[in-house]
Design a protein around this motif. Structure first.
Motif, PDB file in Angstrom:
ATOM      1  N   UNK A 127     -21.240 -29.658 -86.628  1.00 40.69           N
ATOM      2  CA  UNK A 127     -21.550 -30.580 -85.453  1.00 40.69           C
ATOM      3  C   UNK A 127     -22.971 -30.225 -84.723  1.00 40.69           C
ATOM      4  N   UNK A 128     -22.965 -29.017 -84.440  1.00 39.84           N
ATOM      5  CA  UNK A 128     -24.150 -29.048 -83.956  1.00 39.84           C
ATOM      6  C   UNK A 128     -25.779 -28.414 -84.763  1.00 39.84           C
ATOM      7  N   UNK A 129     -25.185 -28.031 -85.886  1.00 47.50           N
ATOM      8  CA  UNK A 129     -26.174 -27.485 -86.865  1.00 47.50           C
ATOM      9  C   UNK A 129     -26.963 -27.942 -87.765  1.00 47.50           C
ATOM     10  N   UNK A 130     -25.916 -29.167 -87.425  1.00 44.10           N
ATOM     11  CA  UNK A 130     -26.592 -30.432 -88.549  1.00 44.10           C
ATOM     12  C   UNK A 130     -27.638 -31.714 -88.365  1.00 44.10           C
ATOM     13  N   UNK A 131     -28.515 -31.991 -89.666  1.00 42.33           N
ATOM     14  CA  UNK A 131     -29.344 -32.374 -89.395  1.00 42.33           C
ATOM     15  C   UNK A 131     -29.487 -34.268 -89.776  1.00 42.33           C
ATOM     16  N   UNK A 132     -27.618 -33.925 -90.433  1.00 40.12           N
ATOM     17  CA  UNK A 132     -27.702 -35.143 -90.892  1.00 40.12           C
ATOM     18  C   UNK A 132     -26.744 -36.392 -90.745  1.00 40.12           C
ATOM     19  N   UNK A 133     -26.729 -37.581 -89.921  1.00 41.55           N
ATOM     20  CA  UNK A 133     -26.033 -38.316 -90.036  1.00 41.55           C
ATOM     21  C   UNK A 133     -24.492 -38.073 -90.212  1.00 41.55           C
ATOM     22  N   UNK A 134     -24.308 -38.323 -91.494  1.00 37.52           N
ATOM     23  CA  UNK A 134     -23.109 -38.383 -92.362  1.00 37.52           C
ATOM     24  C   UNK A 134     -22.373 -36.827 -91.963  1.00 37.52           C
ATOM     25  N   UNK A 254     -20.215 -30.863 -76.820  1.00 37.87           N
ATOM     26  CA  UNK A 254     -20.502 -30.493 -78.137  1.00 37.87           C
ATOM     27  C   UNK A 254     -20.600 -32.058 -78.057  1.00 37.87           C
ATOM     28  N   UNK A 255     -19.836 -33.140 -77.843  1.00 38.20           N
ATOM     29  CA  UNK A 255     -20.061 -34.500 -77.722  1.00 38.20           C
ATOM     30  C   UNK A 255     -20.966 -34.846 -76.933  1.00 38.20           C
ATOM     31  N   UNK A 256     -21.547 -34.304 -75.700  1.00 43.18           N
ATOM     32  CA  UNK A 256     -22.860 -34.264 -75.180  1.00 43.18           C
ATOM     33  C   UNK A 256     -23.893 -33.810 -75.867  1.00 43.18           C
ATOM     34  N   UNK A 257     -23.907 -32.710 -76.657  1.00 46.35           N
ATOM     35  CA  UNK A 257     -25.220 -32.284 -77.087  1.00 46.35           C
ATOM     36  C   UNK A 257     -25.508 -33.425 -78.416  1.00 46.35           C
ATOM     37  N   UNK A 258     -24.105 -33.985 -78.882  1.00 47.51           N
ATOM     38  CA  UNK A 258     -24.264 -35.312 -79.885  1.00 47.51           C
ATOM     39  C   UNK A 258     -25.241 -36.507 -78.852  1.00 47.51           C
ATOM     40  N   UNK A 259     -24.863 -37.158 -78.694  1.00 44.72           N
ATOM     41  CA  UNK A 259     -25.416 -37.322 -77.485  1.00 44.72           C
ATOM     42  C   UNK A 259     -27.131 -37.515 -77.285  1.00 44.72           C
ATOM     43  N   UNK A 260     -26.835 -36.223 -76.767  1.00 42.64           N
ATOM     44  CA  UNK A 260     -28.315 -35.881 -75.967  1.00 42.64           C
ATOM     45  C   UNK A 260     -29.138 -36.341 -77.803  1.00 42.64           C
TER      46      UNK A 260
END
Lengths: 496, 497, 126, 93
Positions: A127-134, A254-260
């Motif tokens: 989750x953290x490393x990717x640059x692609x939404x899907x 990780x959720x918080x990271x995704x939000x940011x």
């Protein structure tokens, strides 16, 4: 030459997860070392990634060498390199800790447990490393499925708690997917960097607005942001100790990271600040989370459940920092991702160790614990002080930046919330500490009573991780200035 | 002003920290070794601290930066005259307290002695950090460590009372901590720096209403530990702690740290000029004067010896703050010097209270009749301490009060001179009966007429502190130019005016 | 107005399906019904994605004359968008997996409480 | 509880309806999704992957990493089921 470490750090735990099954079949005892090896390698890879990012800047890794936006791209900037190191390190520490605890709680499930454990970590890292939404969605599901399973194998109430988590988690993931779909329909792209370029022309589009709303709700569910936290307390209370210690620090962060990531690098900051008042709403929700979590924690008699509510409140701090939408606030939020990971790690590890030794975790049953488990309790006290925000523990410094951000933004209500929550945490933790350390019923006639209760400290494989986490709390506190100047100040989006 | 890079302030802080760890790991099994660590560390610390005196007296500043905490603010030690004054005071009294403590806890066969000594060491480490802190954030960090490490000492007895005392102490000081933190961050947003500067660094920053608000917050915050009324409530309650702890709390570490913080705020953050411009100094002085009078009256009403001493402490701390608020050279010198002289005198008084308790298990003043015959040395020391507090020459309390009185005149505020005199009268009123009764009144019940002192480990320290009070009264510059440190600090602060 | 409804009818269908599924997930008391709700919800999303791939005049995204000679230009407009299909292949697998795990958890719940009604379980847990 | 659920669902529905107003029409060949990114898959598939079936070429080549994730999800689910359903073997003693 592009370094291979960004992909290695995800693929290594994946491969080793496959390997645990045949090896575990052959020798059950091999699972633990395999897990350790995998996570150590992954941790080294994440360190290498962070180092590369610091020295040479953002890494773009094209998987299969297909250029984005057609192929999938890994983009590692300061923000996710930082989170990667946290995730891989925390999971390594939990893995070290897991041995005795798993042997005691889940003796017949060891092989599958470690397999799912590695998949969980791989999912989080992906989750953290990717640059692609899907691609993020796919790894989100890997992490979530592993999480449901790990929680479901806990004590009596666990399957039901896990089922609730599954319902909410699936809603969250589906909303996220729907958001991806809406963005795709209106832009035709799935690549974050590409979306960042295309989206500004479409900010008035209702599709984009709805997509954003779905992202926020979906991610809010995953990171358990009040009032979407309902699944969390049960799930983390009933889960096995090791699992709570792994998920509590990491899943929400990780959720918080995704939000940011979505708010500031998929959408532009001014979208969330000026066009629609997301940050304001987020700030108030976060303030609600902080107070609600602390107050609910006060009502608990079960130590682990109390910690779960504290986690709700801690997630609020991160969200509040994001909601402040200025440099200091965001610095605080990102710093708190690190600090809170270690605080929660230490606290849940301690509870696990107490459970391991005594099988008890009611606050009222903790008497004499400082004599039986002096190091564990010392670790608990330090982690508690950090949650309260006493310097020089790391919790103080994230609070420092959050308050700084709130003052900068002239949000006096948030300042008040931050300050009051410290005091609530004092009550929370000193209630526990009093129970564990003070013995009011006893006659203190003889000085020799110290020797009456023998030391029954947790086994070394559990104690060492606890001490590592505690040391982390102290060290990150003192080094916070250094961490900010080398990593975090670059992780904050540039326009702030 | 010349600045020298020196690791000594860090060492002074670290040596006790390491000591604390040694104490824990030595533990209950090797008591003598553990106590040896305590004494060794306290002596080492004192040596390190006084080794800095010559540099500072020459007007130089010792500085050591450990690490940058946030932009423009570092974890930094900077030893100036004022800080060193406090450092010398604290480390000197710690030697006396640790010897005394050993006598006390062994005399009473206390429980959890390791925890006790550990926290004691931690406290001193924090106190030293406060004394040498180069900026507000560093000060605050050690201030909070001090708060937390004192809690187990207050709650040490683990009785209902002790736990309540501990809770009250935590509630007051941590709320204060939060208030201070807010004010510090606010100042940081205004100026981007938190480094102490003689004469203040806030001049010309921010609006006057903001500054007044911040000043109020900071004084309220630090005033809690300094037990300014009406934030004093925790202090008498905390008297349930073992006596050496009370002695440490009242004479050296906690309350003095509060006063030290107040003085840092008044003199090094806001500065005389700004306070004059905002007219805050007069308000603060009245505020402190109010505490002086009211606490004196409270003290008269107490029968428990330690509680009376507690209110006397509140009284004297308020005098210190009042002096600093007057912002004249004499007043500042007097108030800084009073921190020291009050420290020596009050610790003597508490030592005496502890010695009486260990020997006779008496805590109330009404029970002390005739005790002077049984414990002449102890009560003699008490007499010196008590008279010193009242300001009788030639004891050191006289010198500080003399300068404070001069300061009142310099500031042309006769009313504060009156307050000083009234407080001195009240001091006499609440101490004299004790002295008289113990020496001259015939006890109601038969008391041991023979000489029967407390253990030597306790008597020796209290006699020493009493003697030092006396010596300082006659030669204020004895022992490492104590008085000079205070007066040069004052001169430097006002140099900016 | 009529045109507006007609030209976007694919979305209306998916929205209705999704609301049905969503309601079942959070409104129903029976755990298996909740799971069915999940499935309806997810199916709705699949329909949504796949429907966005459609192009008027487009055919299956399998290139004709693939093994012909020479270079001839391929018009993207003559084939439907392949990407949503790919994404949904992945999503379907994810959904099946979720279903599997959910059912496994339900079995574990049934073993412990001998019921699948939420309120009865809550009753027993008191 | 049911009312709350119904309310949430209706709210979501309204939100979705609101968003749909700006959606491209059904089967619109000029929708953004048809213009950006996806044309390349169709036009270059033969040249770059030698696979006439574009779905296959995207699935197994352009975005094959997603497919790896997909298989991992199944694997996870399988192991997860075994982990959950494995019953403690009670020793008969």
């Amino acid at each position: 030459m592009t370094p291979q470490s960004p992909v290695l750090l995800v693929v290594i735990p994946l491969i080793f997860a496959f390997l645990t099954l045949p090896f575990g079949w052959w020798r059950k005892g091999l699972c633990y070392p395999i897990t350790l090896v995998a996570l150590s390698l992954s941790f080294l890879a994440s360190l290498h990634t962070l180092h590369t990012v610091i020295t040479t800047g953002t890494i773009h890794y094209w998987l299969g060498n297909w250029e984005p936006p057609w192929g999938i791209e890994y983009v590692v900037d300061h923000l996710n390199a930082f989170v990667l190191v946290i995730v891989s390190f925390v999971s390594l520490v939990v893995a070290i800790y897991s041995k005795r605890s798993v042997e005691q709680e889940l003796p017949e499930k060891i092989v599958f447990f470690y397999c799912v454990f590695l998949l969980q970590v791989a999912g989080l890292l992906g989750i953290v490393v990717t640059g692609d939404m899907f691609n993020l969605y796919v790894f989100l599901e890997i992490a979530s499925l592993a999480g449901y399973a790990l929680i479901a194998i806990g004590e009596d109430g666990a399957p039901f708690a896990s089922f609730n988590y599954l319902i909410f988690g699936t809603i969250g993931a589906c909303f996220y997917l729907l958001g991806v779909g809406y963005l795709y329909v209106s832009t035709g792209s799935l690549n974050m960097a590409d979306l960042f370029q295309i989206l500004p022309d479409l900010y008035q589009s209702k599709v984009v607005l709805v997509a954003f709303a779905f992202f926020m709700v979906g991610v809010g569910l995953k990171m358990a942001l009040f009032p979407l936290h309902v699944w969390l307390p049960d799930a983390y209370t009933y889960a096995p100790s090791t699992v709570s210690a792994l998920l509590a620090p990491l899943m929400t962060k990780v959720g918080a990271y995704v939000m940011i990531r979505i708010m500031f690098t998929v959408f532009k900051p001014q979208f969330c600040i000026e066009l629609i008042p997301v940050t304001t709403i987020l700030g108030w929700m976060a303030a609600g989370a902080i107070l609600f979590g602390a107050v609910m924690a006060l009502a608990q008699t079960d130590l682990k459940r109390m910690l779960a509510y504290i986690l709700v409140s801690e997630v609020g701090y991160i969200a509040l920092g994001v909601g402040l939408a200025n440099r200091a606030g965001l610095t605080g939020a990102i710093l708190h991702i690190l600090n809170d990971s270690f605080m929660m790690l230490a606290l849940f590890l301690v509870v696990g160790a107490i459970m391991y030794r005594s099988g008890k975790r009611e606050i009222s049953q903790l008497r004499y614990l400082h004599r039986r488990m002096p190091f564990t309790m010392a670790a608990f006290v330090i982690a508690a002080l950090s949650v309260i925000g006493i310097p020089p523990t790391c919790g103080f410094f994230s609070k420092w930046y959050l308050i700084l951000g709130a003052i900068d933004a002239s949000q006096w209500a948030f300042v008040a919330v931050l300050l009051v929550s410290s005091l609530l945490n004092v009550i929370l933790f000193f209630r526990v500490i009093e129970h564990a350390y003070l013995e009011p019923d006893e006659e203190h006639a003889g000085g020799g009573s110290e020797l009456a209760i023998t030391i029954e400290e947790a086994p070394l494989s559990m104690l060492v991780p606890i001490l590592i986490a505690t040391a982390g709390i102290m060290v990150f506190g003192v080094l916070s200035g250094k961490i900010i100047s080398t990593v975090i100040q670059f992780a904050v989006p540039k326009c702030f | 002003m010349e600045t020298i890079e020196s690791i000594r302030p860090l060492l002074a802080v670290l040596v006790t920290l390491i000591g604390a760890l040694l104490i824990v790991f030595t533990g209950e099994r090797h008591r003598n070794l553990r106590e040896f660590w305590t004494i060794l560390v306290s002596v080492l610390k004192f040596v390190i601290v006084i080794s800095m005196v010559p540099f500072v007296l020459e007007g130089r500043v010792l500085e050591y930066t450990i690490i940058t905490l946030t932009q423009g603010v570092s974890l930094q030690f900077r030893v100036d005259q004022f800080g060193l004054f406090f450092g010398v005071l604290a480390s000197a009294l710690w030697i006396a307290t640790s010897i005394y403590s050993i006598g006390y806890v062994r005399g009473l066969n206390e429980h959890a002695q390791t925890r006790y000594f550990f926290n004691f060491a931690l406290c001193l480490s924090a106190t030293m950090g406060i004394a040498f802190a180069g900026n507000l954030l560093t000060l605050f960090i050690f201030y909070e460590i001090l708060t937390v490490s004192t809690y187990p000492l207050v709650a040490h007895k683990e009785t209902e009372d002790a736990i309540m005392g501990g809770r009250k102490y935590l509630a007051y000081t941590l709320i204060a901590g939060v208030v201070i933190l807010f004010a510090i961050i606010f100042i940081y947003t205004l100026t981007g720096t938190l480094d102490f500067k003689p004469g203040g660094f806030l001049l010309g920053r921010g609006q006057s209403t903001t500054l007044i608000f911040l000043f109020a917050l900071l004084i309220l915050g630090f005033g809690v530990k300094a037990a300014l009324m009406p934030m004093h409530e925790w202090l008498p309650t905390a008297m349930v702690a073992p006596t050496p702890v009370s002695a440490l709390l009242h004479a050296v570490a906690v309350v003095k740290a509060g006063v030290f913080g107040c003085l840092r705020i008044i003199l090094y953050v806001f500065g005389p000029e700004l306070l004059h411009n905002l007219d805050l100094w007069l308000i603060l002085a009245y505020f402190a004067a109010f505490t002086v009078i009211v606490s004196g009256m409270y003290a008269l009403a107490q029968d428990n010896l330690k509680r009376r001493l507690a209110f006397s402490t509140i009284n004297n701390l308020a005098i210190i703050v009042m002096g600093a608020a007057l912002l004249t050279p004499g007043a500042i010198t007097g108030s800084i010097f009073h921190m020291g002289s009050h420290g020596f005198m009050k610790i003597t008084l508490f030592f005496v209270a502890g010695a009486i308790y260990v020997k006779t298990h008496k805590e109330n003043i009404s029970e002390l009749d005739g005790l002077g015959r049984q414990m002449p040395l102890t009560m003699g020391a008490f007499t010196i301490g008590a008279m010193g507090v009242a300001g009788t020459p030639p004891i050191c309390g006289f010198i500080s009060k003399w300068y404070l009185a001069m300061g009142c005149l310099e500031a042309k505020q006769v009313i504060f001179l009156l307050v000083l005199l009234i407080s001195a009268l009240m001091d006499v009123a609440y101490f004299f009966p004790i002295i008289y009764n113990s020496f001259f009144k015939i006890p109601k019940e038969a008391i041991n007429p023979h000489l029967d002192e407390a253990p030597a480990m306790m008597v020796v320290p209290l006699v020493i502190t009493a003697v030092i009070s006396l010596i300082l009264g006659i030669f204020p510059n004895a022992f490492f130019h104590f008085f000079n440190l205070a007066s040069t600090a004052a001169a430097k602060i006002l140099g900016g005016m | 107005m009529f045109d507006f409804i007609l030209s976007k009818y694919n979305y209306w269908i998916y929205i209705i399906l999704m609301m049905i599924g969503f309601y079942a997930m959070i409104g129903k008391k029976n755990l298996v019904k909740k799971i069915i709700g999940i499935n309806i919800f997810q199916t709705a999303i699949i329909l949504f994605f796949v429907s966005t791939a459609a192009k008027r005049g487009g055919t299956l995204p399998i290139v004709e004359h693939a093994h012909g000679h020479g270079i001839h230009h391929i018009h993207a407009a003559s084939y439907v968008n392949p990407l949503p299909h790919v994404l949904m292949l992945t999503a379907i697998v994810v959904m099946v997996s979720t279903l599997g795990v959910a059912l496994a958890i339900v079995i574990a719940i049934y073993r412990r409480y001998n019921t699948l009604e939420e309120d009865e379980i809550l009753e027993q847990r008191k | 509880m049911r009312v709350l659920a119904l309310l949430t669902v209706i709210l979501t529905g309204i939100l979705l309806f609101f968003g749909t107003q700006d959606m491209p029409n059904w089967a619109d060949p000029n929708s953004p999704a048809s213009i950006h990114v996806s044309p390349r898959y169709i036009e270059k598939t033969l040249e770059e992957t030698a696979t006439p079936n574009v779905v296959t070429s995207v699935l197994a080549d352009y975005r094959s990493y997603d497919t790896l994730g997909e298989t991992t999800v199944i694997f996870t689910a399988g192991v997860a089921c075994m982990l959950i359903l494995r019953i403690r073997r009670r020793r008969r003693e």
